[in-house]
Write a protein that holds these residues in place. Structure first.
Motif, mmCIF file in Angstrom:
data_model
loop_
_atom_site.group_PDB
_atom_site.id
_atom_site.type_symbol
_atom_site.label_atom_id
_atom_site.label_comp_id
_atom_site.label_asym_id
_atom_site.label_seq_id
_atom_site.Cartn_x
_atom_site.Cartn_y
_atom_site.Cartn_z
ATOM 1 N N ASN A 33 0.803 -1.231 0.000
ATOM 2 C CA ASN A 33 0.000 0.000 0.000
ATOM 3 C C ASN A 33 0.834 1.278 0.000
ATOM 4 O OD1 ASN A 33 -2.524 1.286 -0.059
ATOM 5 N ND2 ASN A 33 -2.440 1.663 2.149
ATOM 6 N N CYS A 34 2.169 1.169 0.024
ATOM 7 C CA CYS A 34 2.977 2.379 0.174
ATOM 8 C C CYS A 34 3.913 2.585 -1.012
ATOM 9 C CB CYS A 34 3.800 2.290 1.456
ATOM 10 S SG CYS A 34 2.753 2.264 2.919
ATOM 11 N N VAL A 35 3.859 3.774 -1.585
ATOM 12 C CA VAL A 35 4.767 4.145 -2.681
ATOM 13 C C VAL A 35 5.272 5.569 -2.449
ATOM 14 C CG1 VAL A 35 3.807 2.611 -4.466
ATOM 15 C CG2 VAL A 35 2.852 4.902 -4.160
ATOM 16 N N PRO A 36 6.434 5.899 -3.043
ATOM 17 C CA PRO A 36 6.940 7.270 -2.916
ATOM 18 C C PRO A 36 6.148 8.218 -3.813
ATOM 19 C CG PRO A 36 8.414 5.951 -4.301
ATOM 20 C CD PRO A 36 7.355 5.022 -3.790
ATOM 21 N N ALA A 37 5.994 9.467 -3.366
ATOM 22 C CA ALA A 37 5.252 10.446 -4.167
ATOM 23 C C ALA A 37 5.859 11.833 -3.999
ATOM 24 C CB ALA A 37 3.793 10.469 -3.733
ATOM 25 N N CYS A 38 5.496 12.728 -4.917
ATOM 26 C CA CYS A 38 5.890 14.132 -4.765
ATOM 27 C C CYS A 38 4.659 14.912 -4.310
ATOM 28 C CB CYS A 38 6.470 14.693 -6.063
ATOM 29 S SG CYS A 38 5.266 14.955 -7.385
ATOM 30 N N TYR A 39 4.901 16.106 -3.768
ATOM 31 C CA TYR A 39 3.786 16.896 -3.236
ATOM 32 C C TYR A 39 2.780 17.263 -4.315
ATOM 33 C CZ TYR A 39 6.338 17.454 1.156
ATOM 34 O OH TYR A 39 6.987 17.211 2.335
ATOM 35 N N SER A 40 3.267 17.588 -5.523
ATOM 36 C CA SER A 40 2.289 18.053 -6.512
ATOM 37 C C SER A 40 1.369 16.922 -6.958
ATOM 38 C CB SER A 40 2.947 18.777 -7.685
ATOM 39 O OG SER A 40 4.084 18.123 -8.100
ATOM 40 N N CYS A 41 1.881 15.704 -7.088
ATOM 41 C CA CYS A 41 0.992 14.590 -7.434
ATOM 42 C C CYS A 41 -0.013 14.330 -6.314
ATOM 43 C CB CYS A 41 1.786 13.322 -7.713
ATOM 44 S SG CYS A 41 2.575 13.353 -9.333
ATOM 45 N N MET A 42 0.438 14.479 -5.060
ATOM 46 C CA MET A 42 -0.478 14.249 -3.946
ATOM 47 C C MET A 42 -1.570 15.306 -3.926
ATOM 48 S SD MET A 42 0.455 11.481 -2.912
ATOM 49 C CE MET A 42 -0.647 11.236 -1.527
ATOM 50 N N LYS A 43 -1.173 16.537 -4.259
ATOM 51 C CA LYS A 43 -2.155 17.622 -4.280
ATOM 52 C C LYS A 43 -3.183 17.400 -5.372
ATOM 53 C CE LYS A 43 -0.044 21.706 -2.718
ATOM 54 N NZ LYS A 43 0.885 22.721 -3.206
ATOM 55 N N ARG A 44 -2.693 16.954 -6.534
ATOM 56 C CA ARG A 44 -3.589 16.747 -7.683
ATOM 57 C C ARG A 44 -4.312 15.411 -7.594
ATOM 58 N NH1 ARG A 44 -0.327 16.277 -12.010
ATOM 59 N NH2 ARG A 44 1.581 17.037 -11.068
ATOM 60 N N LYS A 45 -4.048 14.676 -6.517
ATOM 61 C CA LYS A 45 -4.632 13.344 -6.349
ATOM 62 C C LYS A 45 -4.439 12.516 -7.630
ATOM 63 C CE LYS A 45 -7.866 14.572 -2.707
ATOM 64 N NZ LYS A 45 -6.884 14.491 -1.664
ATOM 65 N N GLU A 46 -3.163 12.531 -8.040
ATOM 66 C CA GLU A 46 -2.755 11.892 -9.289
ATOM 67 C C GLU A 46 -2.748 10.373 -9.178
ATOM 68 O OE1 GLU A 46 -2.327 12.655 -12.786
ATOM 69 O OE2 GLU A 46 -1.574 14.437 -11.765
ATOM 70 N N LYS A 47 -3.099 9.867 -7.997
ATOM 71 C CA LYS A 47 -2.702 8.491 -7.753
ATOM 72 C C LYS A 47 -3.592 7.385 -8.308
ATOM 73 C CE LYS A 47 -4.093 8.431 -2.892
ATOM 74 N NZ LYS A 47 -3.489 8.309 -1.568
ATOM 75 N N ARG A 48 -4.782 7.680 -8.689
ATOM 76 C CA ARG A 48 -5.657 6.588 -9.142
ATOM 77 C C ARG A 48 -5.241 6.057 -10.515
ATOM 78 N NH1 ARG A 48 -6.410 5.522 -4.424
ATOM 79 N NH2 ARG A 48 -6.836 7.420 -3.306
ATOM 80 N N ASN A 49 -5.459 4.776 -10.702
ATOM 81 C CA ASN A 49 -5.324 4.156 -12.028
ATOM 82 C C ASN A 49 -3.963 4.342 -12.693
ATOM 83 O OD1 ASN A 49 -8.045 3.376 -11.842
ATOM 84 N ND2 ASN A 49 -8.650 5.418 -12.485
ATOM 85 N N ASN A 50 -2.935 4.364 -11.911
ATOM 86 C CA ASN A 50 -1.602 4.431 -12.486
ATOM 87 C C ASN A 50 -1.119 2.988 -12.665
ATOM 88 O OD1 ASN A 50 1.338 4.443 -12.553
ATOM 89 N ND2 ASN A 50 1.143 6.646 -12.227
#
Ligand SMILES: [Zn+2]
Length: 132
Positions: free
Chosen positions: A105-122
């Motif tokens: 359940n854990c992956v590295p991320a950058c702040y802008s992707c977290m803000k844009r909720k970029e995480k679904r369906n990658n």
């Protein structure tokens, strides 16, 4: 990061994961260079505090430092979502209160992707997490 540095990081992470009490002076020795030591100490802190957060929410808290270093290595220490920016935070793919702090359940991320909720369906992230 050179192959030697990479190997040292894995070795230090393995040592810290399997020792009952992580003695920082010993960790410094295992990490060989000050730079590696700072990286390992920072990530050890991060894993500990994310596991504490999970425990306080009564969800799984099984991620080890070694799991996390393997994940960082897989994503080349970059954000797993955009795969461009250096990683800044640990992202819980499924929100922490439901998914816990676990290797799947854990992956590295950058702040802008977290803000844009970029995480679904990658696709790359999903395929990594399903094998972790
Ligand atoms: Zn990103």
């Amino acid at each position: 990061m050179t192959p030697e540095e990479r190997e040292i990081l894995f070795h230090a992470a393995e040592w810290a994961t399997h020792s009952k009490r992580t003695i920082m002076s010993k960790l410094r020795e295992v990490a060989v260079t000050e730079e590696n030591y700072l990286i390992i100490a920072r990530e050890l802190d991060r894993v500990h505090s994310e596991r504490l957060r999970a425990r306080s929410l009564h969800v799984d808290a099984t991620l080890t430092l070694l799991d996390w270093i393997k994940t960082l290595d897989y994503f080349e220490w970059r954000c797993a979502y955009c795969q461009e920016k250096p990683f800044q935070i640990m992202s819980h793919y499924i929100p922490l209160p439901c998914g816990g702090t676990t290797p799947t359940n854990c992956v590295p991320a950058c702040y802008s992707c977290m803000k844009r909720k970029e995480k679904r369906n990658n696709a790359r992230v999903l395929s990594y997490l399903s094998q972790a």
